[in-house]
Scaffold this active site. Structure first.
Site, mmCIF file in Angstrom:
data_model
loop_
_atom_site.group_PDB
_atom_site.id
_atom_site.type_symbol
_atom_site.label_atom_id
_atom_site.label_comp_id
_atom_site.label_asym_id
_atom_site.label_seq_id
_atom_site.Cartn_x
_atom_site.Cartn_y
_atom_site.Cartn_z
ATOM 1 N N GLY A 11 7.745 -5.991 7.269
ATOM 2 C CA GLY A 11 8.511 -4.847 7.756
ATOM 3 C C GLY A 11 8.486 -4.691 9.256
ATOM 4 O O GLY A 11 9.464 -4.223 9.859
ATOM 5 N N THR A 59 1.788 -2.048 6.775
ATOM 6 C CA THR A 59 0.746 -1.042 6.912
ATOM 7 C C THR A 59 -0.409 -1.589 7.753
ATOM 8 O O THR A 59 -0.963 -0.902 8.610
ATOM 9 C CB THR A 59 0.223 -0.621 5.525
ATOM 10 O OG1 THR A 59 1.316 -0.095 4.769
ATOM 11 C CG2 THR A 59 -0.864 0.431 5.649
ATOM 12 N N ASP A 63 -1.170 -10.464 -0.854
ATOM 13 C CA ASP A 63 0.175 -10.434 -0.277
ATOM 14 C C ASP A 63 0.274 -11.216 1.023
ATOM 15 O O ASP A 63 1.300 -11.840 1.305
ATOM 16 C CB ASP A 63 0.682 -8.997 -0.111
ATOM 17 C CG ASP A 63 -0.279 -8.068 0.603
ATOM 18 O OD1 ASP A 63 -1.282 -8.537 1.184
ATOM 19 O OD2 ASP A 63 -0.048 -6.841 0.562
ATOM 20 N N ALA A 98 0.806 -1.215 0.000
ATOM 21 C CA ALA A 98 0.000 0.000 0.000
ATOM 22 C C ALA A 98 0.840 1.268 0.000
ATOM 23 O O ALA A 98 0.340 2.341 -0.336
ATOM 24 C CB ALA A 98 -0.934 0.000 1.205
ATOM 25 N N SER A 115 4.487 1.030 -1.012
ATOM 26 C CA SER A 115 5.631 0.864 -1.910
ATOM 27 C C SER A 115 5.485 -0.436 -2.676
ATOM 28 O O SER A 115 4.713 -1.320 -2.310
ATOM 29 C CB SER A 115 6.951 0.868 -1.134
ATOM 30 O OG SER A 115 7.019 -0.257 -0.270
#
Length: 471
Positions: free
Chosen positions: A404, A256, A234, A13, A15
């Site tokens: 991340g 995100t 994803d 969302a 990158s």
């Protein structure tokens, strides 16, 4: 097991990236090729994605991938879920709406006016999120002008190959699949959607087609390069690469959004599951992703954007996280799933309002705000893990954090502390790895079940362990 290379297109969302996945006996390696920003664009009629620009960035990445590795054996695409493009005669009617656009509210009212949520849940097993695809479609004035609806990864695959399909892990997030995994024709009809716009469903590992001659000429790819369906949601790809060694493992795919759940063989469709707002989504190899969506690091990134707008200065996030880790004053915890946090805007002010309503102290410094956010996320993650365990009757012994968020040491430790369970963090690029693994199996570079694929991840990427500390 053979040696070879595939290309993973992984779109998030905020990158996107194109990566080469190098597969060799007992070894898996990722090579970053091209990274690019992604985000919403605001127009007169609302918030959209720049899908056309996104595709140009993907082509730039594939061009570089072909330059580095001319013998790419497959391309796979994954992205976020629920959003789609309307197509007519091969053309996109407009850039896709962004799931954070506020038009979805009227779609919720329209859908629930025809099919109550309890009945919906019994049919599709999805938690209530106001941006689920069926709500967006109910609010879409141009739906009946379209001849097909393509979810974002299916759209890009169509532009690469000319083929039209709907990969099942992503299609499962539309709310329009039945419990047997087919399009729910009865529900589609009750909601007044044209059945013909929904393309054939395809399984992960399916060959979608080869790149079009114009794409091959532009990128330098071989015209015989196949595009393979992966777990195109994803999270479905990320779960493939969670290095679980026990069925008693929970996982958190953290970026995100924070997707918190278990992998099961069958859905959980109980009243208790519906009331807890847990979802049942399709996974690779017919597995079920039983999970709850938590607002995720959006809370932190949107706060940082607000502070940067106010100060006109770039914030050093690593330094800010270090300051947050040094905060010793107990920070209040708020509900990270409060719907007021969904839209872009002044996130610190919204958090302050929620805390004030609850009679809790408002953080005074940026470091305290960050600590408050991470404590609240860790609390939400821990509660979701234990709720999933109770609802599915699966005793959880370890929590894996991938994506991340696995690099956020403070968040990982706080999650271990609040869950009272060890946390294994990594791999960071789990989504791209899962994408690569499904492709590699499809083209014959590797074989085996999901457990075999995860064993390869575990030998290639050692996770970081966080042990619960006494609080």
């Amino acid at each position: 097991m053979s040696t070879g290379t595939v290309a993973a297109v992984d779109l998030g969302a905020t990158s996107g990236r194109v990566m080469l996945g190098h597969v060799a006996p007992h070894q898996l390696r990722l090579e970053p090729v091209h990274r690019f920003p992604n985000g919403p664009t605001s127009t007169d009629d609302g918030l959209h994605w720049d899908a056309t620009g996104l595709f140009r960035s993907v082509l730039t990445g594939l061009t570089e991938a072909a330059r580095r590795e001319p013998a790419i054996q497959s391309i796979g695409i994954d992205s976020w879920a629920v959003d789609y493009a309307l197509m007519s005669d091969g053309r996109m009617l407009s850039e896709p709406f962004h799931y954070r656009d506020d038009r979805t509210a009227r779609g919720v009212a329209a859908v629930h006016g025809r099919v109550p949520f309890a009945e919906l849940y019994a049919q599709n097993g999805l938690q209530f999120l106001p941006f689920n695809t069926l709500y967006q479609l109910a609010a879409d004035a141009r739906l009946h002008d379209a001849d097909s609806v393509l979810l974002i990864p299916d759209l890009l695959a169509h532009w690469l190959t000319g083929a039209r399909g709907a990969e099942v892990t992503n299609a499962s997030t539309t709310g329009l699949l039945s419990r047997d995994g087919a399009w729910n024709d009865d529900l589609v009809a009750r909601l007044g959607f044209p059945r013909g716009v929904f393309p054939p469903l395809v399984e992960p590992g399916t060959l979608l087609g080869t790149v079009l001659p114009a794409i091959a000429a532009e990128t330098g790819l071989s015209p015989q390069t196949p595009v393979t369906a992966v777990g195109s949601h994803d999270t479905a790809s990320a779960v493939v690469a969670v290095p679980m060694t026990t069925p008693n493992a929970a996982w958190i795919s953290c970026g995100t959004w924070g997707l918190v759940g278990l992998e099961l063989d069958s859905p959980v469709l109980t009243d208790a599951s519906r009331q807890a707002n847990f979802t049942n989504e399709g996974g690779v190899d017919g597995r079920v992703r039983f999970l709850h969506n938590v607002m995720g690091l959006w809370l932190l990134s949107e706060s940082v954007r607000t502070w940067e707008r106010e100060s006109a200065e770039v914030i050093d996030l690593a330094a800010l996280l270090a300051q947050a880790a040094a905060v010793t004053t107990p920070m209040p915890v708020f509900d990270a799933d409060d719907p007021r946090f969904l839209q872009p805007g002044d996130m610190p002010a919204r958090i302050a309002d929620v805390l004030t309503e609850q009679g809790k102290p408002v953080p005074r410094t940026k470091a305290e705000f960050v600590r408050c956010i991470l404590e609240s996320l860790a609390d939400a993650f821990a509660r979701a893990v234990h709720t999933a365990s109770d609802l599915a009757s699966v005793p959880v012994s370890v929590v894996h954090i991938v994506g991340g968020g696995s690099l956020n040491t403070l968040l990982c430790q706080l999650t271990a502390d609040r869950a009272g369970l060890p946390v294994l963090a990594g791999p960071v690029e789990a989504t791209a790895l899962g994408n690569v693994l499904v492709q590699a199996r499809a083209v014959g570079l590797i074989d085996g079940d999901l457990e075999s694929l995860r064993a390869l991840v575990a030998t290639s990427f050692e996770p970081v362990r966080y042990t619960p500390s006494s609080r």
